[in-house]
Design a protein around this motif. Structure first.
Motif, PDB file in Angstrom:
ATOM      1  N   LYS A   1      61.296  91.626   0.809  1.00 24.28           N
ATOM      2  CA  LYS A   1      62.074  92.304  -0.282  1.00 24.28           C
ATOM      3  C   LYS A   1      62.571  91.207  -1.424  1.00 24.28           C
ATOM      4  O   LYS A   1      62.828  91.728  -2.651  1.00 24.28           O
ATOM      5  N   LEU A   2      62.449  89.953  -1.027  1.00 27.31           N
ATOM      6  CA  LEU A   2      62.788  88.983  -2.087  1.00 27.31           C
ATOM      7  C   LEU A   2      61.620  88.916  -3.141  1.00 27.31           C
ATOM      8  O   LEU A   2      61.766  88.928  -4.264  1.00 27.31           O
ATOM      9  N   LEU A   3      60.334  89.055  -2.873  1.00 29.54           N
ATOM     10  CA  LEU A   3      59.225  89.235  -3.633  1.00 29.54           C
ATOM     11  C   LEU A   3      59.321  90.409  -4.365  1.00 29.54           C
ATOM     12  O   LEU A   3      59.093  90.666  -5.681  1.00 29.54           O
ATOM     13  N   ASP A   4      59.573  91.598  -3.666  1.00 31.42           N
ATOM     14  CA  ASP A   4      59.596  93.044  -4.321  1.00 31.42           C
ATOM     15  C   ASP A   4      60.753  92.994  -5.470  1.00 31.42           C
ATOM     16  O   ASP A   4      60.542  93.454  -6.487  1.00 31.42           O
ATOM     17  N   ALA A   5      61.962  92.262  -5.243  1.00 37.32           N
ATOM     18  CA  ALA A   5      63.030  92.101  -6.107  1.00 37.32           C
ATOM     19  C   ALA A   5      62.560  91.390  -7.391  1.00 37.32           C
ATOM     20  O   ALA A   5      62.973  91.651  -8.440  1.00 37.32           O
TER      21      ALA A   5
ATOM     22  N   HIS B   1      48.260  90.164   2.466  1.00 40.73           N
ATOM     23  CA  HIS B   1      49.391  90.261   3.206  1.00 40.73           C
ATOM     24  C   HIS B   1      49.990  88.708   3.341  1.00 40.73           C
ATOM     25  O   HIS B   1      51.225  88.463   3.345  1.00 40.73           O
ATOM     26  N   SER B   2      49.256  87.881   3.974  1.00 38.72           N
ATOM     27  CA  SER B   2      49.529  86.649   4.201  1.00 38.72           C
ATOM     28  C   SER B   2      50.065  85.919   2.761  1.00 38.72           C
ATOM     29  O   SER B   2      51.023  85.088   2.933  1.00 38.72           O
ATOM     30  N   PHE B   3      49.043  86.079   1.948  1.00 42.21           N
ATOM     31  CA  PHE B   3      49.633  85.650   0.633  1.00 42.21           C
ATOM     32  C   PHE B   3      51.050  86.047  -0.007  1.00 42.21           C
ATOM     33  O   PHE B   3      51.806  85.356  -0.465  1.00 42.21           O
ATOM     34  N   GLN B   4      51.333  87.473   0.245  1.00 40.51           N
ATOM     35  CA  GLN B   4      52.502  87.909  -0.162  1.00 40.51           C
ATOM     36  C   GLN B   4      53.833  87.441   0.794  1.00 40.51           C
ATOM     37  O   GLN B   4      54.506  87.131  -0.016  1.00 40.51           O
ATOM     38  N   ARG B   5      53.563  87.157   1.914  1.00 35.43           N
ATOM     39  CA  ARG B   5      54.452  86.669   2.711  1.00 35.43           C
ATOM     40  C   ARG B   5      54.501  85.153   2.370  1.00 35.43           C
ATOM     41  O   ARG B   5      55.844  84.408   2.266  1.00 35.43           O
ATOM     42  N   TYR B   6      53.669  84.336   1.846  1.00 36.74           N
ATOM     43  CA  TYR B   6      53.733  83.215   1.358  1.00 36.74           C
ATOM     44  C   TYR B   6      54.560  83.076  -0.069  1.00 36.74           C
ATOM     45  O   TYR B   6      55.493  82.135  -0.081  1.00 36.74           O
ATOM     46  N   LEU B   7      54.304  83.952  -0.829  1.00 38.59           N
ATOM     47  CA  LEU B   7      55.202  83.732  -2.109  1.00 38.59           C
ATOM     48  C   LEU B   7      56.505  84.426  -1.597  1.00 38.59           C
ATOM     49  O   LEU B   7      57.414  83.898  -2.624  1.00 38.59           O
TER      50      LEU B   7
ATOM     51  N   ALA C   1      49.948  96.091  -8.816  1.00 37.98           N
ATOM     52  CA  ALA C   1      49.237  96.763  -7.448  1.00 37.98           C
ATOM     53  C   ALA C   1      49.745  95.899  -6.256  1.00 37.98           C
ATOM     54  O   ALA C   1      50.008  96.425  -5.142  1.00 37.98           O
ATOM     55  N   MET C   2      50.131  94.489  -6.424  1.00 41.82           N
ATOM     56  CA  MET C   2      50.821  93.945  -5.302  1.00 41.82           C
ATOM     57  C   MET C   2      52.118  94.376  -4.783  1.00 41.82           C
ATOM     58  O   MET C   2      52.201  94.861  -3.842  1.00 41.82           O
ATOM     59  N   ARG C   3      52.847  94.973  -5.975  1.00 44.72           N
ATOM     60  CA  ARG C   3      54.176  95.523  -5.514  1.00 44.72           C
ATOM     61  C   ARG C   3      53.729  96.818  -4.842  1.00 44.72           C
ATOM     62  O   ARG C   3      54.628  97.159  -3.884  1.00 44.72           O
ATOM     63  N   SER C   4      53.094  97.686  -5.403  1.00 38.47           N
ATOM     64  CA  SER C   4      52.588  98.836  -4.681  1.00 38.47           C
ATOM     65  C   SER C   4      52.294  98.638  -3.309  1.00 38.47           C
ATOM     66  O   SER C   4      52.715  99.387  -2.360  1.00 38.47           O
ATOM     67  N   GLU C   5      51.537  97.449  -2.887  1.00 42.26           N
ATOM     68  CA  GLU C   5      51.046  97.226  -1.564  1.00 42.26           C
ATOM     69  C   GLU C   5      52.355  96.827  -0.879  1.00 42.26           C
ATOM     70  O   GLU C   5      52.148  97.214   0.481  1.00 42.26           O
TER      71      GLU C   5
ATOM     72  N   ASP D   1      52.827 103.481  -8.690  1.00 44.49           N
ATOM     73  CA  ASP D   1      53.664 103.229  -7.794  1.00 44.49           C
ATOM     74  C   ASP D   1      54.436 101.938  -7.708  1.00 44.49           C
ATOM     75  O   ASP D   1      55.610 101.601  -7.231  1.00 44.49           O
ATOM     76  N   GLY D   2      53.766 100.853  -8.431  1.00 44.43           N
ATOM     77  CA  GLY D   2      54.061  99.547  -8.609  1.00 44.43           C
ATOM     78  C   GLY D   2      55.424  99.304  -9.313  1.00 44.43           C
ATOM     79  O   GLY D   2      55.997  98.427  -9.705  1.00 44.43           O
TER      80      GLY D   2
END
Length: 424
Positions: free
Chosen positions: A137-141, A58-64, A121-125, A259-260
């Motif tokens: 949402k920026l990373l998701d988009a 989660h921390s890494f995803q927020r960083y991205l 898998a990251m997007r699914s998470e 799901d991703g």
């Protein structure tokens, strides 16, 4: 790893925590100029990411999501230049300036073996956190934007799945079936019998992983209920004869497997290509239809009736009685009003949040053909739509016109039988 890469990642003189190491590697990867070195850093980054726990991921995803933004000064300059002269060159420069470095980082992360699956898998998470953490949402988009290109129809391979397919693929059908649960191997074998077909899209980056699959029954006439389609048939010769006599192909289950990849459209291509495959194998088929659930009907109707002012509010006590669908006398009293109300629900303007399954098929150019009473009295069918199911008909000669009418002004093309229900 080269000396240059060690220095740029900041790892040569430190022993950072795993999540910090992942962030350092990501920064190194984004700035790396050599493709070969970049591939090596990408492999190491994914190796570190696989070892992270959920909090560190989660921390890494927020960083991205929060880093790797476009350069504001460069973006402003490009925008001012475009506003000043409006040339194609200025527009291209503006697009380049607006492209976040994060997208290039994600492309480089995709260079590692298994990179595509890891990003999916990251997007699914991310899904569970988007509501409470809008910055994600920026990373998701960005992931969705890249997947739309990487999973373009031109890269997909349509395969038929049968009883001879690898066991790992067959196990995934059981796991991913999202509409009508596959209850073990005997049930699966029936769904792959000679009078049944199953097709799936695959992608070279995910070998052995179906992206989406559709199950088809070859029958005579328009199927209106699920039990006959799911009934076990042990005589394969009888199933072959049934396929030879069939005049209708019923698409009774479409399941997305990843799901991703939500929001990436596969189903419309899948149905249309499977129709072509079936026509080539069974020239006698004259009709292609779904037998579909109506997942939003019960929720919509119960909310409406609970207000008390609706003329059909008297139905509410009957609908709340458990097991009414097993009592012919009680269910028959509900048949006409529920079919009428379901037809009304399905033909509302798309701007009023049309049923998601209806939106999918109507948007693909199908016609709302028939509303079927107690087509699925399994617990899920009752819970979603009081057991009602729907046929959406794919007529080759009218698909494009139907699609255009739906997209242009929300016209829902329907059969005279559905019109009759609406007028009841």
């Amino acid at each position: 790893m080269s000396q240059k890469m060690q220095t740029s990642s900041g790892l040569s003189n430190a022993n950072p925590a795993p999540v910090d190491r992942a962030k350092q590697l990501a920064a190194t990867l984004q700035s790396e100029r050599s493709e070969a070195s970049g591939a090596q850093v990408s492999r190491e980054l994914h190796h570190v990411l696989r070892a992270l726990d959920a909090d560190d991921r989660h921390s890494f995803q927020r960083y991205l999501a929060t880093e790797f933004q476009p350069d504001r000064a460069a973006l402003r300059a490009a925008a001012e230049r475009y506003l000043a002269d409006g040339t194609a060159e200025a527009a291209a420069a503006l697009a380049r300036a607006a492209d976040p470095p994060r997208q290039e980082l994600l492309r480089r992360m995709n260079m590692a073996p298994g990179g595509t699956g890891a990003l999916i898998a990251m997007r699914s998470e991310l899904t569970a956190r988007l509501h409470d953490e809008p910055e994600l949402k920026l990373l998701d988009a960005d992931l969705k934007h890249l997947f739309a290109s990487w999973f373009n129809r031109g890269f997909l391979e349509l395969r038929r799945i049968d009883w001879q397919s690898p066991a790992a693929v067959l196990e995934k059908l059981i796991a991913y079936e999202a509409v009508h649960e596959i209850k073990g191997w005997d049930d699966l074998r029936r769904r792959l019998a000679p009078d049944r077909r199953c097709f799936a899209f695959f992608h070279p980056a995910l070998p052995g992983e179906p992206l989406i699959f559709v199950e088809v029954a070859l029958v005579q006439g328009l199927a209106t209920a699920m039990p006959p389609l799911l009934a076990l048939e042990t005589d394969e010769e009888a199933a072959r004869m049934q396929a030879a006599r069939a005049d209708t192909a019923i698409f009774y289950s479409i399941s997305n497997c990843q799901d991703g990849l939500r929001g990436i459209s596969f189903g419309n291509f899948l149905i249309k290509q499977v129709v072509e495959e079936l026509q080539a194998e069974f020239p006698q088929l004259t009709r292609f239809s779904t037998l579909s659930p109506v997942p939003g009907f019960r929720r919509w109707l119960m909310q409406r009736l609970a207000e008390g002012s609706d003329p059909d509010a008297a139905l509410l006590p009957e609908l709340e009685r458990d097991g009414w669908w097993h009592d012919p006398a009680r269910s028959e009293k509900l048949r006409a009003p529920l079919l009428r109300l379901c037809a009304r629900y399905l033909t509302r303007r798309p701007s009023i949040r049309i049923d998601p399954v209806a939106r999918f098929h109507l948007g693909n150019g199908a016609r709302l053909e028939r509303v079927n009473w107690l087509g699925n009295n399994a617990p899920r069918g009752i819970q979603e739509s009081f057991g009602i199911m729907v046929n959406y008909l794919y007529d080759h000669d009218s698909i494009e016109d139907n699609h255009d009418a739906f997209v242009r002004d929300g016209t829902i093309v329907r059969s005279p039988e559905v019109d009759t229900l609406l007028k009841a």
